[in-house]
Design an enzyme around this catalytic site. Structure first.
Site, PDB file in Angstrom:
ATOM      1  N   SER A   1       0.755  -0.941  -0.419  1.00 44.29           N
ATOM      2  CA  SER A   1       0.285   0.005   0.471  1.00 44.29           C
ATOM      3  C   SER A   1       1.022   0.889  -0.348  1.00 44.29           C
ATOM      4  O   SER A   1       1.987   1.705  -0.797  1.00 44.29           O
ATOM      5  CB  SER A   1      -1.003  -0.565   0.889  1.00 44.29           C
ATOM      6  OG  SER A   1      -2.154   0.794   1.067  1.00 44.29           O
TER       7      SER A   1
ATOM      8  N   ASP B   1      -0.926   1.256  -3.779  1.00 42.07           N
ATOM      9  CA  ASP B   1      -1.999   0.820  -4.519  1.00 42.07           C
ATOM     10  C   ASP B   1      -3.067   1.245  -4.664  1.00 42.07           C
ATOM     11  O   ASP B   1      -4.491   0.075  -5.121  1.00 42.07           O
ATOM     12  CB  ASP B   1      -2.656  -1.175  -3.459  1.00 42.07           C
ATOM     13  CG  ASP B   1      -3.117  -0.565  -2.353  1.00 42.07           C
ATOM     14  OD1 ASP B   1      -2.417   0.315  -2.023  1.00 42.07           O
ATOM     15  OD2 ASP B   1      -4.024  -1.744  -1.835  1.00 42.07           O
TER      16      ASP B   1
END
Length: 461
Positions: free
Chosen positions: A110, A253
């Site tokens: 992430s 992401d």
């Protein structure tokens, strides 16, 4: 006071968003990925059909190590593997359902730097797995399952899905009302050198926007480096330089988004939730009289929603808890202050691009600048501090419990106190908010000092 315990011992590997850690250091190794593929493959091999898993990733160098290890594990469990390459997390959730796959896997950490990586799993419904299912997978990973793997004639196969990006672009575009276009809007788009570096600019351009792309040259090392949703100053500066109408910053992401108005002022996830809630309510598109957010969302959001007749349902931190609560209450809007926004009419998880498109739709319809549209409430002063610790959590120590009780009494109903252990790092997060900014600062600093002092004490024999 909100206080959520750390994850149970039965889930040592899985945190609040899958497995995460430093790449090529336990647990984020090829060996772990192989075992995870084998265990998850066995658990989700149900029925007589050919079983399939789709695997996507972001742009980190270590994805080249973890992707083949996972692929080998799933193939060894008898599952066919579809490789999607670099794509946003919500794209893999969407493709899991679209391909009728048994599992979806995203290799990403992430918003973390490139040295980290992670693995998160989606069930056949495109939703993140529950705590209980993750515990089952983890238990299987600890067992000797060699005799349960597929025979040579039953091994899976691997193939690459060459049009995966195009499928996601069309899915994202379809979240806008038919006929609505973005012609005449200049948009700064920061893709954080991450998973959305191709698909997000393509979607906005195809809808008619003038796109000024940033962070679209990944090299395996520069994901989230000085750009993306965790470095909003980069977006703010670009907004002033290019005199754009809206700034969009995704994370690595692309499941979260932070926006900026034409002056470069940042618009966080709470304001995005408020704006979409107001818009959907006016258009009779809200599934119920409420919105879901985590305990981190500002009290100002809760008060604003109450003022337009909507309840705010709070959950622990983590967008999968938001999604679970949305399903439980039959609601179609939820999210996090950090920019995860879930619109379940279009996606099963946070989707930064789709959330940004809903805001752009409001700008088109109202014909007003983002500064006039996107700030619907004044946030209450909120302060968050982290305290690192080693060993057992200091939250159960009597002095810390007493200090928390005293702090709660000092707030006297004028604010909120939230103390929790991080699900991804050895940190205690201390947050307080209220109407008195000076009092909030005193409470947070005092609690942090108390927790740090207890954490530094040697354990009793």
């Amino acid at each position: 006071m909100n206080h959520f315990p750390p994850k149970p011992a039965s889930r040592r590997l899985f945190g609040t968003d899958g497995i995460r850690g430093r790449a090529n250091v336990a647990p984020m190794t090829a060996e772990t990925a192989l075992r995870l593929g084998q265990a998850a493959g066995l658990l989700f091999t149900r029925g007589d059909h050919r079983h399939r898993v789709i695997i996507g990733k972001d742009t980190r160098l270590s994805g080249y190590m973890l992707e083949p290890a996972l692929t080998a594990g799933f193939i060894g469990a008898g599952m066919d593997v579809t490789l999607a390459g670099p794509l946003p997390t919500p794209a893999i959730a969407m493709l899991t359902r679209s391909l009728r796959a048994d599992l979806g896997v995203v290799i990403s950490a992430s918003h973390n730097p490139f040295e980290d990586n992670g693995i998160k799993l989606f069930g056949p419904d495109g939703a993140k797995l529950s705590d209980a299912t993750e515990a089952e997978i983890e238990a299987l990973m600890a067992e000797d399952i060699g005799d349960r793997l597929a025979a040579a004639a039953s091994l899976g196969r691997a193939m690459r899905l060459v049009d995966a990006g195009g499928r996601y672009v069309e899915s994202a575009k379809s979240s806008l009302p038919r006929g609505l276009r973005l012609d005449g809007l200049r948009v700064v788009l920061d893709c954080a050198n991450g998973a959305a570096y191709k698909v997000a600019p393509a979607a906005l351009w195809e809808l008619g926007a003038e796109v000024i792309p940033l962070g679209v040259a990944p090299d395996g090392f520069n994901i989230n480096q000085g750009c993306g949703s965790t470095v909003p100053a980069h977006l703010s500066a670009a907004m002033l330089e290019h005199r754009a109408d809206l700034g969009i910053a995704l994370d690595g992401d692309a499941d979260r988004v932070i926006l900026a108005d034409e002056h470069g002022t940042i618009i966080d996830g709470d304001q995005v939730l408020a704006l979409i809630a107001r818009s959907f309510l006016a258009e009779d598109r809200l599934a119920g009289p409420g919105v879901v957010a985590t305990v981190m969302s500002n009290l100002g959001l809760e008060r604003y929603l109450a003022g337009i007749g909507l309840a705010l349902h709070r959950t622990p931190v983590g967008d999968r808890y938001v999604a679970e609560t949305m399903r439980a209450h039959g609601l179609n809007l939820g999210g996090e202050q950090s920019g995860h926004v879930i619109l379940s009419d279009f996606a099963t998880t946070g989707d930064g691009l789709i959330a940004a498109l809903q805001v752009l739709a409001v700008l088109v319809r109202e014909g007003r600048p983002a500064s006039a549209v996107c700030r619907l409430f004044e946030p209450l002063p909120q302060l968050l501090r982290n305290v690192r610790y080693a060993g057992a959590t200091p939250l159960q120590a009597p002095p810390v419990l007493a200090a928390m009780t005293e702090a709660e009494a000092r707030l006297a109903g004028t604010g909120r106190l939230l103390i929790r252990a991080s699900g991804t790092e050895p940190l205690i997060r201390v947050m307080a908010e209220g109407e008195d900014e000076r009092l909030i600062a005193e409470i947070v600093e005092g609690l942090c000092a108390m927790i740090a002092g207890v954490a530094a004490e040697p354990a009793a024999p």
